[in-house]
Design an enzyme around this catalytic site. Structure first.
Site, PDB file in Angstrom:
ATOM      1  N   GLU A  68      -3.623  33.535  14.909  1.00  0.00           N
ATOM      2  CA  GLU A  68      -2.918  33.403  13.633  1.00  0.00           C
ATOM      3  C   GLU A  68      -2.116  34.640  13.270  1.00  0.00           C
ATOM      4  O   GLU A  68      -0.966  34.527  12.826  1.00  0.00           O
ATOM      5  CB  GLU A  68      -3.909  33.081  12.506  1.00  0.00           C
ATOM      6  CG  GLU A  68      -4.348  31.619  12.428  1.00  0.00           C
ATOM      7  CD  GLU A  68      -5.396  31.229  13.449  1.00  0.00           C
ATOM      8  OE1 GLU A  68      -5.853  32.100  14.223  1.00  0.00           O
ATOM      9  OE2 GLU A  68      -5.771  30.043  13.477  1.00  0.00           O
TER      10      GLU A  68
ATOM     11  N   HIS B 223     -15.135  26.700   5.921  1.00  0.00           N
ATOM     12  CA  HIS B 223     -14.071  25.706   6.102  1.00  0.00           C
ATOM     13  C   HIS B 223     -13.759  24.946   4.820  1.00  0.00           C
ATOM     14  O   HIS B 223     -13.125  23.897   4.879  1.00  0.00           O
ATOM     15  CB  HIS B 223     -14.482  24.696   7.173  1.00  0.00           C
ATOM     16  CG  HIS B 223     -14.243  25.156   8.574  1.00  0.00           C
ATOM     17  ND1 HIS B 223     -15.013  26.121   9.176  1.00  0.00           N
ATOM     18  CD2 HIS B 223     -13.323  24.802   9.498  1.00  0.00           C
ATOM     19  CE1 HIS B 223     -14.583  26.308  10.418  1.00  0.00           C
ATOM     20  NE2 HIS B 223     -13.551  25.534  10.636  1.00  0.00           N
TER      21      HIS B 223
HETATM   22  C1  LIG Z   1      -9.082  31.465  13.401  1.00  0.00           C
HETATM   23  C2  LIG Z   1      -9.263  29.998  13.621  1.00  0.00           C
HETATM   24  N1  LIG Z   1      -8.189  29.261  13.975  1.00  0.00           N
HETATM   25  C3  LIG Z   1      -8.329  27.936  14.187  1.00  0.00           C
HETATM   26  C4  LIG Z   1      -9.544  27.324  14.047  1.00  0.00           C
HETATM   27  C5  LIG Z   1      -9.693  25.830  14.313  1.00  0.00           C
HETATM   28  N2  LIG Z   1     -10.411  25.622  15.570  1.00  0.00           N
HETATM   29  C6  LIG Z   1     -11.745  25.482  15.583  1.00  0.00           C
HETATM   30  S1  LIG Z   1     -12.356  25.394  17.121  1.00  0.00           S
HETATM   31  C7  LIG Z   1     -10.845  25.542  17.832  1.00  0.00           C
HETATM   32  C8  LIG Z   1     -10.728  25.548  19.325  1.00  0.00           C
HETATM   33  C9  LIG Z   1     -11.488  26.667  19.940  1.00  0.00           C
HETATM   34  O1  LIG Z   1     -11.526  26.580  21.332  1.00  0.00           O
HETATM   35  P1  LIG Z   1     -12.387  27.539  22.230  1.00  0.00           P
HETATM   36  O2  LIG Z   1     -12.401  28.910  21.654  1.00  0.00           O
HETATM   37  O3  LIG Z   1     -11.875  27.417  23.614  1.00  0.00           O
HETATM   38  O4  LIG Z   1     -13.874  27.006  22.113  1.00  0.00           O
HETATM   39  P2  LIG Z   1     -14.456  25.561  22.411  1.00  0.00           P
HETATM   40  O5  LIG Z   1     -14.269  24.771  21.155  1.00  0.00           O
HETATM   41  O6  LIG Z   1     -13.722  25.029  23.568  1.00  0.00           O
HETATM   42  O7  LIG Z   1     -15.915  25.754  22.659  1.00  0.00           O
HETATM   43  C10 LIG Z   1      -9.868  25.651  16.838  1.00  0.00           C
HETATM   44  C11 LIG Z   1      -8.429  25.762  17.099  1.00  0.00           C
HETATM   45  C12 LIG Z   1     -10.625  28.137  13.638  1.00  0.00           C
HETATM   46  N3  LIG Z   1     -11.853  27.616  13.431  1.00  0.00           N
HETATM   47  N4  LIG Z   1     -10.465  29.455  13.458  1.00  0.00           N
END
Ligand SMILES: Cc1ncc(C[n+]2csc(CCOP(=O)(O)OP(=O)(O)O)c2C)c(N)n1
Lengths: 307, 324
Positions: B60, B129
């Site tokens: 972000e 959230h």
């Molecule tokens: C700073 C932030 N940006 C966006 C989100 C929304 N979001 C939650 S999980 C996620 C994907 C994360 O992927 P990864 O780190 O690869 O972990 P995984 O879910 O695959 O275990 C996103 C974009 C968030 N929670 N926090």
């Protein structure tokens, strides 16, 4: 691993009938990573997790009852109903939380390790995160600080190849997260995450290194989630063929095969699975029967009580 | 008139503006291939291609900075935060860069950028959230802050925000994305800083915006049956603020209640309350009151979440009290 799988299958069902609310991110498919990693720890080591925290909590040995109750938002939950799926916390178990902001917890893990060093305790902290989190500032800052101060922490990137709908190749300039360790002059490792014992052995090396005061390690564990990112994600961004190929490498199947090859009779394993199923049904019933938090709890934990 | 959902209205506004001005692009997590985490950008990748509908990694602060930098040299970015909770990772770029660029450069660098995405509380998403952040951004001079409550307003206000040469914080209500309403087929814009009387009444003025409008409307319907006539002012944007609309209404009703989704302390309702007492004090028959979220982080537990959020009953009770 079977406990995690069955716990989450039950949770998915409860979610679909509205007993669990909010987001529910399942760990199904990745079980060997959490179980293997946490098997390398002692009880006084610390674990920091993400919103995908059920598997890590169960691997830590937390009882399924308070975990299921937390999902149901009940007073008997590990976070007293205040946390929900994304925020399991258990201080006694040194389970330092599921965290909802991607990557923010990576610095927290470095902070916990900092405290261990500061207090001259020999606890090691392990921190789980996805490859998506490796792109955020807190990852870089946390790893750099951990490296310059040789903090006793192991960063475990569970690379399931997708951050929500974003495949790794569209998000990471260097696909192999573990090589980022070079940027911090940090030890690194990269393993496949479908063999639980292998995960444990590799993590153990890093944990021992951290405990000896030789600093942090970045480990990338390649894995796969069989479900969508969360319950609301139909996962249309990947093919059925890809999913099926990974399902053939299901870490549970693999572990079972190994156990059978090692001489454990299938009916012993079947019996064990049935016991686990019963345990999950008990957790479900416990969660259902538990009361909601008292309304007086609304204002209760905003500030800590005086010492 | 077409019936559109709030999300469709936002989509239409972005599509129309991007068709007109090639300098506008949309950037954020999952806006393209995934069609938007909340499907607001559905279909836009096909229409505009990867050069203008740009998926980002989770970073972000990085992509907010990309937006600000590109706006310094003439592009007109729309930066989507998947939800405003994650904007806090980028708040440095928003407040220290975007909000002050024009000022600290002595007017050399206008900042035609829109930061938009889902905001608000609810849905049992827990403490990290489930938050309403408009007061945070409204605190900061240099930003414009827009919070539409209906599909019609969402469309007109987003178009104005995109055309504005200032950084706009455009907070969409996560809970309202699926809500439907009439949206004129003819193109139109709604100037930023123009509120609207959403309901006429004589006994009390409710000042509100975004999702809280629905609590106000529901309460007004309940109270109507009891013979109480409520006027509802929907601010639509907090910065700039339609002060006169508030004052004119309060002069008529002699009472004011602010209903907002966020926390009470240093919340935007406190500012409104201050303005009312300063400017139309003589017309007031009762101190200005507020209905807000409780002064606590959001709990996951269903009963505590319900208790924490403002609702129509709390609004109605407060009004009955004020009219006693
Ligand atoms: C700073 C932030 N940006 C966006 C989100 C929304 N979001 C939650 S999980 C996620 C994907 C994360 O992927 P990864 O780190 O690869 O972990 P995984 O879910 O695959 O275990 C996103 C974009 C968030 N929670 N926090």
């Amino acid at each position: 691993m079977v406990l995690i799988r069955k716990f989450e299958e039950a949770a998915a069902k409860a979610y679909s009938v509205g007993k669990i609310g909010g987001f529910l991110h399942l760990y199904i498919g990745q079980e060997a990573v959490g179980v293997g990693s946490i098997a390398a720890l002692t009880p006084h080591d610390y674990i920091v997790s993400t919103y995908r925290d059920h598997g890590h909590a169960l691997a830590r040995g937390l009882h399924p009852n308070p975990l299921m109750a937390e999902l149901f938002g009940k007073a008997t939950g590990v976070s007293k109903g205040n946390g929900g799926s994304m925020h399991f916390f258990d201080k006694n178990a040194h389970f330092m939380g599921g965290h909802g902001i991607v990557g923010g917890h990576i610095s927290l893990a470095a902070g916990i390790a900092f405290a261990s060093k500061y207090k001259k305790e020999d606890s090691v902290t392990i921190c789980f995160f996805g490859e998506g989190a490796a792109n955020i500032g807190s990852f870089h800052e946390g790893l750099n600080l951990a490296a310059i101060w040789k903090l006793p922490v192991v960063f475990i990137c569970e690379n399931n190849h997708y951050a929500m709908g974003t495949p790794e190749y569209r998000a990471l300039a260097v696909k192999d997260v573990s090589v980022r360790a070079y940027a911090y002059d940090m030890a690194r490792d990269h393993i496949e995450g479908d063999e639980v014992r292998k995960v444990r052995d590799h993590v153990k090396v890093a944990v021992d290194r951290a405990r000896r005061g030789e600093g942090p390690t970045l480990i990338e564990v390649s894995t796969y989630r069989f479900r969508g990112h969360s319950m609301s994600d139909p996962a249309k961004y990947r093919t059925k063929e890809e999913l099926d190929a990974y399902k053939k490498k299901d870490p549970l199947m693999r572990a079972r095969n190994e156990l059978e090859l090692g001489g454990i009779k299938p009916d012993v394993l079947d019996k064990l699975e049935i016991e686990i199923q019963t345990q999950i049904e008990e957790a479900y019933a416990f969660a259902e029967a538990s009361p909601e938090p008292p309304l007086s709890q609304l204002h209760k934990y905003v500030y800590a009580e005086d010492k | 008139m077409a019936i559109l959902t709030y999300r469709e209205a936002l989509n239409r506004a972005m599509v129309e503006e991007m068709e007109k001005d090639p300098l506008i692009y949309l950037m954020g997590e999952e806006v393209g291939h995934y069609q938007g985490a909340y499907k607001v950008s559905q279909g836009m990748l096909d229409k505009f291609g990867e050069e203008r509908v740009i998926d980002t990694p989770i970073s972000e602060n990085g992509f907010a900075g990309i937006g600000v930098g590109s706006a310094m040299v003439g592009l007109r970015p729309i930066i989507e935060f998947m939800t405003w909770n994650f904007s806090l990772v980028a708040i440095d770029q928003i407040i220290n860069s975007a909000a002050k660029m024009n000022y600290m450069s002595g007017g050399q660098f206008p900042m035609p950028i829109v930061f938009r995405g889902a905001g608000g509380a609810g849905g049992r998403l827990g403490a990290q959230h489930s938050q309403a952040f408009e007061s945070w951004y409204a605190h900061c001079p240099g930003l414009k802050v827009v919070c539409p409550a209906t599909p019609k307003d969402a469309y007109g206000l987003l178009k104005s925000s995109i055309r504005d040469n200032n950084p706009t914080i455009f907070i969409e209500s996560e809970v309202l994305y699926g809500s439907k309403g009439e949206v004129p087929e003819q193109e139109y814009t709604i100037p930023l800083g123009l509120g609207e009387i959403k309901r006429k009444g004589t006994d009390i003025t409710i000042v509100t915006w975004s999702r809280a409008l629905s609590f106000a409307e529901e309460a007004a319907s309940i109270l109507e049956k009891e013979g109480i006539s409520v006027e509802i002012v929907d601010l639509r944007s907090l910065r700039p603020l339609d002060e006169n609309l508030i004052y004119e209404s309060v002069k008529k009703t002699n009472r004011a209640l602010v209903v907002e989704e966020g926390w009470p302390v240093a919340g935007f309702g406190a500012q409104i309350s201050h303005l009312i007492q300063k400017n139309v004090f003589a017309y007031l028959d009762h101190p200005v009151e507020r209905v807000t979220q409780m002064d606590v982080p959001m709990s996951y537990a269903a009963n505590l979440e319900r208790m924490s959020l403002p609702n129509a009953n709390r609004v109605a009770d407060t009004i009955r009290e004020m009219l006693r």
